[in-house]
Write an enzyme that holds these catalytic residues in place. Structure first.
Site, PDB file in Angstrom:
ATOM      1  N   SER A 121       0.824  -1.204   0.000  1.00 44.47           N
ATOM      2  CA  SER A 121       0.000   0.000   0.000  1.00 44.47           C
ATOM      3  C   SER A 121       0.857   1.251   0.000  1.00 44.47           C
ATOM      4  O   SER A 121       0.348   2.335  -0.255  1.00 44.47           O
ATOM      5  CB  SER A 121      -0.942   0.001   1.206  1.00 44.47           C
ATOM      6  OG  SER A 121      -0.222  -0.197   2.379  1.00 44.47           O
ATOM      7  N   HIS A 142      -3.495  -3.690  -5.462  1.00 42.59           N
ATOM      8  CA  HIS A 142      -3.726  -3.174  -4.111  1.00 42.59           C
ATOM      9  C   HIS A 142      -5.182  -3.319  -3.682  1.00 42.59           C
ATOM     10  O   HIS A 142      -6.055  -2.594  -4.151  1.00 42.59           O
ATOM     11  CB  HIS A 142      -3.291  -1.701  -4.049  1.00 42.59           C
ATOM     12  CG  HIS A 142      -3.428  -1.103  -2.679  1.00 42.59           C
ATOM     13  ND1 HIS A 142      -3.740   0.220  -2.468  1.00 42.59           N
ATOM     14  CD2 HIS A 142      -3.300  -1.653  -1.450  1.00 42.59           C
ATOM     15  CE1 HIS A 142      -3.799   0.453  -1.168  1.00 42.59           C
ATOM     16  NE2 HIS A 142      -3.542  -0.660  -0.522  1.00 42.59           N
ATOM     17  N   GLU A 154      -6.831  -1.482  -6.762  1.00 45.34           N
ATOM     18  CA  GLU A 154      -6.017  -0.622  -7.623  1.00 45.34           C
ATOM     19  C   GLU A 154      -5.020  -1.497  -8.379  1.00 45.34           C
ATOM     20  O   GLU A 154      -4.278  -2.263  -7.754  1.00 45.34           O
ATOM     21  CB  GLU A 154      -5.274   0.408  -6.779  1.00 45.34           C
ATOM     22  CG  GLU A 154      -6.205   1.383  -6.081  1.00 45.34           C
ATOM     23  CD  GLU A 154      -5.490   2.329  -5.125  1.00 45.34           C
ATOM     24  OE1 GLU A 154      -5.990   3.442  -4.916  1.00 45.34           O
ATOM     25  OE2 GLU A 154      -4.436   1.956  -4.567  1.00 45.34           O
ATOM     26  N   ASN A 192      -5.280   6.111  -1.118  1.00 45.40           N
ATOM     27  CA  ASN A 192      -4.542   6.665   0.021  1.00 45.40           C
ATOM     28  C   ASN A 192      -4.022   8.072  -0.251  1.00 45.40           C
ATOM     29  O   ASN A 192      -3.701   8.814   0.672  1.00 45.40           O
ATOM     30  CB  ASN A 192      -3.386   5.742   0.428  1.00 45.40           C
ATOM     31  CG  ASN A 192      -3.903   4.535   1.191  1.00 45.40           C
ATOM     32  OD1 ASN A 192      -5.021   4.555   1.716  1.00 45.40           O
ATOM     33  ND2 ASN A 192      -3.121   3.483   1.237  1.00 45.40           N
TER      34      ASN A 192
END
Ligand code: NAI
Length: 505
Positions: A121, A142, A154, A192
């Site tokens: 991540s 991800h 992702e 994120n």
């Protein structure tokens, strides 16, 4: 349907590896679980089988399906047992050296066609692939925790990744019932990165003494429709996870002001007040139940002053109509009488500056956040300035609470809570588009599925008005002189035409 990858290896069978293994088996692949801790793969297998039993019990899975998934879920004692895998997904410890060593070893075991993927991540996909002989078959994949419920993944291309590998991984994600989004290999990828605005801006508001944690959470839930306030969310994620992410993205972007973390979380992390899991974070938890501090009561006001509204208030006609509905005595003169409560409704500017610029008596001036249509919110937010008289503050509070709607009174700051947080989210999202990290469409999908926001950040910008968002940012940049509020060029360009238009420029 036949799965794109017949046999899938999962290395690292903790929380993430288990989740990925579960949905891969449900997609019809043979899945091999491998972990370097003795007994861990077997434990993971049992846990996943127990999940399927539960689904059967709840009537959400056929018994025959569960039996067949169980038969296709195997354990592997060593990496060599993964030699026949078509895809290997790694979910081990988050360390670049360890991940690089793992993939270097896997390359000596598997065929040249095997696709290798990392669930990292925070590390660079390109950096993990750097030591590989065939970096073109390597990509980021991800997932989010808990994998079976968080339906987005992702797919990240490193510098040398073959585009066909990413498109096959995206197709496989769909077979697993997930929605893939394509991201460039950049710090935080999409979710994120886009998530930086919410917590960091809320922390900044607290650090300025504008409002406390619980008030900010209430405002963002009730005004902007977030399911969880930023502080509840940080308590749930725990600061030992979220603070390092804030720091990592900030440093990876070479101290970009937009992502600057807060000393508040650094100190709380050091002090062990991590959140729900330690029983105390921003809130206290008694037997797992959040202890919510009570709201300030609505003050009793014997005599309500007349109200005058600044000609420069945003949504002025709606504000006047609202005051009328609340039974206020409205003054219509060019300037206010000496008794009047003066209401201003700025975007981005602080109440003190507005009082000074408009030559209003600051002692009688109170601001209201009119960014969002009053009918669309469950809370009104008022702001005082340091000179506001208590009787004027109480009168404004009581007046705007007359119809029973919740009211929060905060202290003066550039921009109200919702304005600041929404503008920051929209601005960071715009900069993701500016940098070409992903398509606007994938950005919206990733944020709604990955962060659970009520709207994608670009749709949020359109809902509240791109020019309003720009005005908030321009004015906040003036108030604070801080680079974090400079609007992204993408936002400035799209400001006039709308943000969520999906056509390319
Ligand atoms: P975890 O600590 O629950 O599980 C990691 C597992 O990997 C453990 O069972 C450990 O024994 C095993 N392991 C460690 N080094 C190994 C090695 N060299 N070879 C084989 N097995 C090894 O960790 P978690 O939370 O499942 O995270 C795994 C990865 O997924 C990390 O890269 C993390 O950054 C990433 N990630 C985690 C998310 C989360 O919310 N937990 C979300 C998205 C990604």
């Amino acid at each position: 349907m036949k799965p794109i990858y017949k046999t899938v290896g999962i290395v690292g069978t903790g929380a993430m590896g288990r989740g990925i293994a579960q949905i891969a088996a449900q997609a019809g692949s043979v899945v091999k679980l491998m972990d370097n801790q003795a007994g861990a793969a077997e434990k993971a297998r049992e846990a996943i089988c127990a999940q399927w039993d539960k689904l059967v019990e709840k009537g959400r899975m056929e018994t025959t399906a569960a039996t067949s998934h169980k038969a296709s879920l195997l354990t592997a004692g060593t990496l060599a047992d993964l030699a026949d895998c078509d895809l290997i997904v790694e979910a081990i410890v988050e360390r670049l050296d360890v991940k690089k060593a793992l993939f270097a070893e896997l390359e000596t075991i598997v065929s040249a066609q095997t696709v290798l993927a990392t669930n990292t991540s925070s590390l660079s996909v390109t950096a993990i692939a750097a030591a590989l002989k065939h970096p073109e078959r390597f990509a980021g994949y991800h997932f989010f925790n808990p994998v079976p419920l968080m339906k987005v993944v992702e797919v990240i291309a490193g510098l040398k990744t073959d585009a066909a590998v990413c498109s096959a991984l995206a197709d496989y994600a769909r077979q697993m019932g997930h929605t893939p989004v394509q991201a460039q290999d950049t710090p935080g990828f999409i979710v994120n990165h886009a998530g930086r605005g919410y917590g960091t801006e809320a922390l900044r508001i607290v650090s300025e003494g504008v409002a406390d944690f619980a008030t900010i959470d209430r405002i963002l839930r009730d005004q902007a429709g977030f399911k969880l306030g930023p502080f509840e969310l940080m308590d749930l994620t725990a600061l030992d996870v979220s603070h390092p992410v804030m720091e990592s993205i900030y440093h990876q972007y070479y101290e970009e002001a937009r992502y600057r973390p807060s000393v508040i979380t650094a100190q709380r992390l050091a002090g062990g007040m991590l959140g729900r899991k330690t029983g105390e974070g921003f809130y206290r938890y008694a037997d797992g139940v959040m202890q919510l501090p009570a709201e300030a009561p609505v003050p009793r006001v014997a005599e309500m002053p007349p109200v005058w509204v600044s000609p420069r208030a945003s949504r002025r006609s709606e504000l006047l109509q609202l005051l009328k509905n609340l039974g206020a005595k409205i003054e219509t003169g060019q300037s206010a009488s000496p008794q009047a409560l003066m209401v201003v409704a700025p975007l981005g500017f602080d109440i003190t500056t507005v009082a000074v610029v408009e030559r209003l008596d600051p002692a009688r001036t109170v601001g209201i956040d009119m960014l969002i249509d009053d009918a669309a919110t469950r809370r009104r937010v008022l702001a005082t300035n340091p000179a506001t008289r208590t009787d004027m503050r109480d009168a404004a509070h009581a007046l705007f609470a007359r119809d029973g709607k919740a009211v929060s009174v905060i202290r003066d700051s550039g921009g109200f809570v919702t304005q600041r947080v929404v503008a920051t989210i929209v601005n960071i999202a715009s900069d993701i588009c500016q940098q070409g990290i992903c398509s606007p469409k994938d950005l919206e999908t990733a944020v709604t599925l990955g962060l659970g926001y009520p709207l994608g950040p670009l749709a949020m910008g359109d809902r509240y008005g791109p020019t309003n968002v720009l005005e908030v940012l321009f004015n906040m940049q003036t108030v604070y002189g801080d680079q974090r509020y400079r609007p992204s060029p993408w936002l400035r360009r799209r400001g006039a035409i709308g943000l969520s238009l999906m056509h390319e420029e």
